[in-house]
Design an enzyme around this catalytic site. Structure first.
Site, short mmCIF file in Angstrom:
data_model
loop_
_atom_site.label_atom_id
_atom_site.label_comp_id
_atom_site.label_asym_id
_atom_site.label_seq_id
_atom_site.Cartn_x
_atom_site.Cartn_y
_atom_site.Cartn_z
N ALA A 11 0.82 -1.23 0.00
CA ALA A 11 0.00 0.00 0.00
C ALA A 11 0.85 1.27 0.00
O ALA A 11 0.39 2.32 -0.45
CB ALA A 11 -0.94 -0.02 1.20
N HIS A 70 3.68 1.76 -1.76
CA HIS A 70 3.96 2.05 -3.17
C HIS A 70 2.70 2.58 -3.88
O HIS A 70 2.78 3.50 -4.68
CB HIS A 70 4.39 0.77 -3.89
CG HIS A 70 5.66 0.15 -3.39
ND1 HIS A 70 5.69 -1.07 -2.76
CD2 HIS A 70 6.95 0.58 -3.43
CE1 HIS A 70 6.93 -1.38 -2.44
NE2 HIS A 70 7.72 -0.40 -2.82
N GLU A 74 8.61 9.31 1.68
CA GLU A 74 9.36 9.84 2.83
C GLU A 74 9.89 8.71 3.70
O GLU A 74 10.74 8.93 4.55
CB GLU A 74 8.46 10.77 3.65
CG GLU A 74 8.10 12.04 2.92
CD GLU A 74 7.24 12.98 3.74
OE1 GLU A 74 6.79 12.59 4.85
OE2 GLU A 74 6.99 14.11 3.28
N SER A 104 8.75 -3.77 1.71
CA SER A 104 8.84 -5.08 1.07
C SER A 104 9.65 -6.03 1.96
O SER A 104 9.46 -7.25 1.92
CB SER A 104 9.51 -4.96 -0.29
OG SER A 104 8.87 -3.98 -1.07
P1 AMP Z 1 11.29 0.37 -2.85
O1 AMP Z 1 10.48 -0.51 -3.76
O2 AMP Z 1 11.38 -0.12 -1.44
O3 AMP Z 1 12.61 0.74 -3.45
O4 AMP Z 1 10.49 1.73 -2.72
C1 AMP Z 1 10.03 2.40 -3.86
C2 AMP Z 1 9.42 3.71 -3.41
O5 AMP Z 1 8.35 3.46 -2.50
C3 AMP Z 1 10.42 4.61 -2.67
O6 AMP Z 1 10.21 5.97 -3.07
C4 AMP Z 1 10.04 4.40 -1.23
O7 AMP Z 1 10.36 5.50 -0.39
C5 AMP Z 1 8.54 4.23 -1.34
N1 AMP Z 1 7.99 3.54 -0.18
C6 AMP Z 1 8.40 2.35 0.34
N2 AMP Z 1 7.68 2.05 1.45
C7 AMP Z 1 6.81 3.07 1.64
C8 AMP Z 1 5.82 3.37 2.62
N3 AMP Z 1 5.56 2.55 3.64
N4 AMP Z 1 5.11 4.52 2.50
C9 AMP Z 1 5.34 5.38 1.47
N5 AMP Z 1 6.27 5.16 0.51
C10 AMP Z 1 7.00 4.03 0.59
#
Ligand code: AMP
Length: 282
Positions: A35, A37, A148, A186
């Site tokens: 959620a 993402h 953030e 994730s």
């Molecule tokens: P990742 O797939 O973990 O590289 O994250 C991709 C994007 O999703 C990055 O901009 C993260 O900061 C964002 N993101 C990951 N987890 C969250 C979360 N719980 N709330 C808001 N954005 C998130």
């Protein structure tokens, strides 16, 4: 919703959207979507007319002993989630498309990228800056949305986009959390039930430290106590609990300017990070 693997095809689709008068948002991710993402997709669609998400597990941002090979990959499920969220396309290039043989360029953001995560994960932000620069140049969107949740990453990307005059607006979106306060990630899928329960101490200890710093208590003992709370709750090690300038990420001895409280800690074999804003103390 289309899945696109080819750079020229992706760029052509986005430039067609723009010729038709649409503003385009890019949401870069590593997949295993949750959620958090999807909230970035929603933010993209609030700030633009079309939204393209990318899924690429970027080998360059993982250290040699990190979790690249076991990082969750679930493209079909990700596709369905993006479709349901109203995303217009998924860009999922192959590793050899992104890093063809002979690839030799690194984008590196000094200072903002050197502290905290940068100090504990050498090379991590170089990998992030390089892939995000590439994704932005490959897709040429109007805006790009980042969470953030990865506050320092957002600051590094803002710095890079400014320094390189990238013609894109960087938008930050708030952290989405589970009911007990743990930020969605994730990597939470790695946690056992007991670890998942204990992990709630990460946001709880930071919120308690935030409250005390905003009350005017001296910062070093507050940070030390937050570290102790994490260790007592079952975290095996704490990389840092730090108060830092919200933009430059340099450590702050007191919250005398816009500040952020950030932490990284390990529970079992899983490394978790989190952060909160701290109100300026006069
Ligand atoms: P990742 O797939 O973990 O590289 O994250 C991709 C994007 O999703 C990055 O901009 C993260 O900061 C964002 N993101 C990951 N987890 C969250 C979360 N719980 N709330 C808001 N954005 C998130």
């Amino acid at each position: 919703m289309e899945i696109v693997r080819d750079v020229r095809e992706m760029r052509a689709m986005i430039s067609k959207f723009r010729e038709d008068g649409a503003k385009v948002a890019l949401v870069p991710t590593m997949g295993a979507l949750h959620a958090g993402h999807l909230s970035l997709v929603e933010a993209g669609l609030r700030n633009a007319d079309k939204c393209v998400a990318s899924v690429f597990v970027n080998p360059k941002q993982f250290g040699p002993n990190e979790d690249f090979s076991r990082y969750p990959r679930q493209e079909a499920a990700d596709m369905e989630l993006l479709r349901a969220a109203g995303c217009d396309a998924l860009f999922a290039p192959a590793p050899e498309t992104v890093y063809p043989s002979g690839f030799a360029t690194t984008v590196s953001v000094a200072q903002t990228g050197d502290t905290l995560e940068g100090a504990h994960r050498p090379g991590h932000f170089d990998g992030v800056s390089t892939i995000v620069a590439k994704l932005l140049i490959m897709t040429l969107p109007d805006i790009a949305v980042f969470g953030e949740k990865d506050w320092q990453q957002l600051a590094v990307i803002r710095r890079m986009a400014t320094d390189l005059d990238l013609p894109v607006r960087i938008v930050g979106a708030p952290t989405i959390r589970d009911r007990d306060g743990l930020a969605l990630s994730s990597r939470n899928t790695y946690l056992s039930d007991a670890e998942r329960t204990a992990a709630a101490a990460l946001p709880a200890s930071l919120l308690e430290a935030k409250r005390r710093i905003e009350k005017g208590e001296p910062v070093p003992p507050v940070l030390a106590q937050a570290t102790n709370i994490l260790l007592q709750a079952g975290f095996s090690s704490v990389d840092y609990v730090a108060l830092a300038d919200a933009d430059s990420l340099q450590p702050l001895p007191a919250a005398d300017r816009p500040a952020r409280l950030l932490a990284a800690a390990r529970i079992g074999t899983t490394r978790l990070i989190d952060n909160f804003p701290v109100e300026q103390v006069a």
